[in-house]
Design an enzyme around this catalytic site. Structure first.
Site, mmCIF file in Angstrom:
data_model
loop_
_atom_site.group_PDB
_atom_site.id
_atom_site.type_symbol
_atom_site.label_atom_id
_atom_site.label_comp_id
_atom_site.label_asym_id
_atom_site.label_seq_id
_atom_site.Cartn_x
_atom_site.Cartn_y
_atom_site.Cartn_z
ATOM 1 C CE LYS A 187 -4.040 -1.763 2.534
ATOM 2 N NZ LYS A 187 -5.036 -1.546 1.470
ATOM 3 C CG ASP B 213 -7.688 -4.717 7.291
ATOM 4 O OD1 ASP B 213 -8.891 -4.475 7.055
ATOM 5 O OD2 ASP B 213 -6.928 -5.283 6.486
ATOM 6 C CG ASP C 61 -3.890 -4.186 -0.352
ATOM 7 O OD1 ASP C 61 -4.047 -4.547 0.835
ATOM 8 O OD2 ASP C 61 -4.009 -3.007 -0.736
ATOM 9 C CD GLU D 91 -5.774 -8.020 3.543
ATOM 10 O OE1 GLU D 91 -5.612 -7.523 2.411
ATOM 11 O OE2 GLU D 91 -6.430 -7.457 4.433
ATOM 12 N NE ARG E 244 -10.970 -9.847 -1.997
ATOM 13 C CZ ARG E 244 -11.326 -8.997 -2.956
ATOM 14 N NH1 ARG E 244 -11.648 -9.435 -4.162
ATOM 15 N NH2 ARG E 244 -11.365 -7.709 -2.716
HETATM 16 N N1 BES Z 1 -8.280 -3.648 4.358
HETATM 17 C C1 BES Z 1 -8.411 -3.277 3.002
HETATM 18 C C2 BES Z 1 -9.699 -2.535 2.701
HETATM 19 C C3 BES Z 1 -9.739 -1.102 3.123
HETATM 20 C C4 BES Z 1 -9.059 -0.136 2.418
HETATM 21 C C5 BES Z 1 -10.506 -0.721 4.183
HETATM 22 C C6 BES Z 1 -9.151 1.193 2.796
HETATM 23 C C7 BES Z 1 -10.610 0.609 4.557
HETATM 24 C C8 BES Z 1 -9.924 1.559 3.868
HETATM 25 C C9 BES Z 1 -8.400 -4.526 2.112
HETATM 26 O O1 BES Z 1 -7.612 -5.564 2.565
HETATM 27 C C10 BES Z 1 -7.840 -4.107 0.801
HETATM 28 O O2 BES Z 1 -6.713 -3.743 0.755
HETATM 29 N N2 BES Z 1 -8.671 -4.173 -0.225
HETATM 30 C C11 BES Z 1 -8.280 -3.769 -1.531
HETATM 31 C C12 BES Z 1 -8.820 -4.786 -2.502
HETATM 32 C C13 BES Z 1 -8.303 -4.625 -3.907
HETATM 33 C C14 BES Z 1 -6.834 -4.962 -3.952
HETATM 34 C C15 BES Z 1 -9.088 -5.521 -4.808
HETATM 35 C C16 BES Z 1 -8.867 -2.397 -1.802
HETATM 36 O O3 BES Z 1 -9.987 -2.120 -1.410
HETATM 37 O O4 BES Z 1 -8.147 -1.584 -2.394
HETATM 38 ZN ZN ZN Z 2 -7.306 -5.654 4.580
HETATM 39 MN MN MN Z 3 -5.588 -5.360 1.912
#
Ligand code: BES
Ligand code: ZN
Ligand code: MN
Length: 503
Positions: A281, A292, A351, A353, A355
């Site tokens: 990230k 998270d 990222d 992760e 799921r």
């Molecule tokens: N924990 C994050 C989701 C998240 C992001 C929650 C920002 C709150 C604020 C999750 O693990 C994640 O990184 N999701 C990605 C998925 C993508 C790579 C398909 C996302 O939402 O960018």
């Molecule tokens: Zn996450």
């Molecule tokens: Mn993630």
């Protein structure tokens, strides 16, 4: 904070502060009228001078009001009488507590339970008041050596029992007890969310579950990595392998219902820190990825709350927990893993992760032969784009369950909004090299994440709550919200037909 319910006339109470409501543009509620009468028109005088207009949530503190027994009188604006809905009532109560915080009052008595709110009884108003009082007093000071004493001094709150005779004091009392249990569950979820990620590790979450189990005599099991290997949890372990902190799978079981009744299973995402892994990230605000694990925290908070209220229901909490870190052994984009269900997954983005750990936990949930399964996860940034910080995303393979959850969300004022889970979206998860990919592209990111999960929920009724936008606040007010503990506890309370305790 200590809470109690009492009947009585406001003008006769020996309290540090009496709180009464005034409608806009200056119409007194009956308790305010009683105070005014005892004080021989004192309040009318003040309103007549234009010092207080009754705008919703505004307050005015008065000292030494003649003819009364209290040290202070706090007037709280209720807005226009015709407009008083759930949101305004909550704004009013928040305003009252902010007003109280600015005084030195250590105890107070509130006369705000008979204010008419459409479709809401005294029990609802009492419950909201208790939860908002606790919210107002919440501070996370555990990691500070110098504590700023800016907070409220309020320690004891008395709520005036509704004087409407169709609402028994016993029902109001039980609403208060339940709300107090819920507010403690919310606080627990907030504390775990707010804790620094070097402290709140998977092992720490497991320890918390063990503590809750001890306090309430519940059953708890913690699976270690070797146990998960034996179960074939290749997806969960793929996330864990970049981290030095060992992953855990926690089960916390509350059997308060009938012996033969199948449990409600709650599955909470417990990523104690999400760096994104090799799909790293960006640096900005990455600290917020300590939140998270808020899905996991909400499961622990909910179980602690229903155990405290001894709800007659069976509930199992399952928490897959690990960090998501880059490292020499971390999963790489393109890796293919086999999940516990036997299905293979091409991990195109490390990222995504959440799921991956949830899909193995959902397969594991099957062993409890659940009535329903609800997973709670800070799953997608896309959900924040879709619904902002107001509503949690709700997706389900069962219309009735979805409706039940939406009803609970309205009742608890912990909003959720349903998104579709149509098969048309499943196509986005196609992989050339495995049964599915772990990402479905930018479009409909919240839905494709839920589509991915749905492939692991074969035999049971299931709903998914995406709390990415609702579990914490950013910016100056940064902190966990404790959501959706109110929604989940309300859902469970409704299921047991209110107030039902097990022997
Ligand atoms: N924990 C994050 C989701 C998240 C992001 C929650 C920002 C709150 C604020 C999750 O693990 C994640 O990184 N999701 C990605 C998925 C993508 C790579 C398909 C996302 O939402 O960018
Ligand atoms: Zn996450
Ligand atoms: Mn993630």
């Amino acid at each position: 904070m200590k809470f109690s319910i009492k009947k009585g006339n406001p003008e006769k109470q020996r309290s540090s502060c009496i709180v009464v409501g005034v409608f806009e543009p200056g119409e007194l509620t009956p308790p305010a009228g009683a105070m005014n009468k005892a004080a021989k028109g004192y309040i009318d005088n003040i309103l007549g001078r234009g010092d207080f207009d009754g705008k919703a949530g505004s307050t005015l503190v008065l000292h030494n009001v003649p003819g009364t027994q209290c040290e202070r009188l706090l007037l709280v604006g209720l807005g226009k009488e015709t407009k008083l809905d759930d949101k305004i009532y909550r704004d009013v109560i928040r305003g009252a507590f902010q007003g109280l915080s600015k005084t030195g009052a250590e105890d107070a008595m509130l006369f705000l339970t008979d204010i008419p709110v459409e479709n809401r009884n005294a029990a609802w108003k009492i419950s909201q008041t208790v939860i908002l009082a606790q919210e107002n007093g919440y501070r996370f000071n555990r990691l500070k050596t110098k504590i700023d004493e800016t907070g409220s001094r309020l320690r004891k709150l008395v709520l005036a029992a509704s004087s409407l005779d169709h609402e028994s004091v016993a029902a109001q009392e039980s609403a208060l007890q339940q709300a107090f249990a819920i507010s403690e569950g919310i606080d627990l979820a907030k504390d775990l969310g707010n804790l620094a990620p070097n402290i709140c590790t998977p092992a720490y979450l497991a320890k918390q579950a063990v503590t809750i189990a001890k306090n309430h005599k519940l059953k708890v099991t913690v699976l270690e990595q070797r146990d998960m290997e034996k179960l074939g949890m290749g997806a969960l372990l793929a996330v864990a392998q970049g981290s030095r902190q060992p992953a855990k799978l926690i089960s916390l079981e509350y059997w308060g219902g009938a012996k033969k009744e199948k449990p409600v299973v709650l599955v909470g995402k417990g990523i104690t820190f999400d760096t994104g892994g090799i799909s790293l990230k960006p640096a900005a605000e990455m600290d917020e990825m300590k939140y998270d694990m808020c899905g996991a925290a909400s499961v622990l908070g909910t179980i602690a709350a229903i155990a405290q209220m001894r709800l007659a229901i069976n509930v199992v909490g399952i928490i897959p927990t690990t960090e998501n870190m880059p490292g020499g052994n971390a999963t790489k984009p393109g890796d293919v893993v086999t999940s516990m269900s036997g299905q293979t997954i091409e991990i195109l983005n490390t990222d995504a992760e959440g799921r991956l750990i949830l899909c193995d936990a959902l397969a594991y949930a099957q062993r409890y032969e659940p009535q329903v399964v609800i997973d709670i996860a800070t799953l997608t940034g896309a959900c924040v784009i879709a619904l902002g910080h107001v509503a949690s995303g709700l997706l389900s393979n069962d219309d009735e369950l979805a409706e039940e959850l939406l009803l609970a969300s309205r009742q608890a004022s912990d909003p959720a909004w349903r998104l579709p889970l149509w098969d048309d979206y499943q196509e986005q998860l196609k992989s050339n090299f495995a049964d599915m990919a772990n990402i479905g592209g930018r479009a409909a990111g919240t839905i494709t994440a839920a589509c991915f999960l749905s492939r692991f929920t074969g035999k049971y009724r299931w709903a998914h709550l995406d709390i990415a936008g609702t579990a914490w606040k950013s910016g100056k007010e940064k902190g966990a919200t404790g959501r959706p503990v109110p929604l989940l506890t309300q859902f469970l309370i409704t299921r047991t037909k209110e107030g039902n305790r097990h022997p």
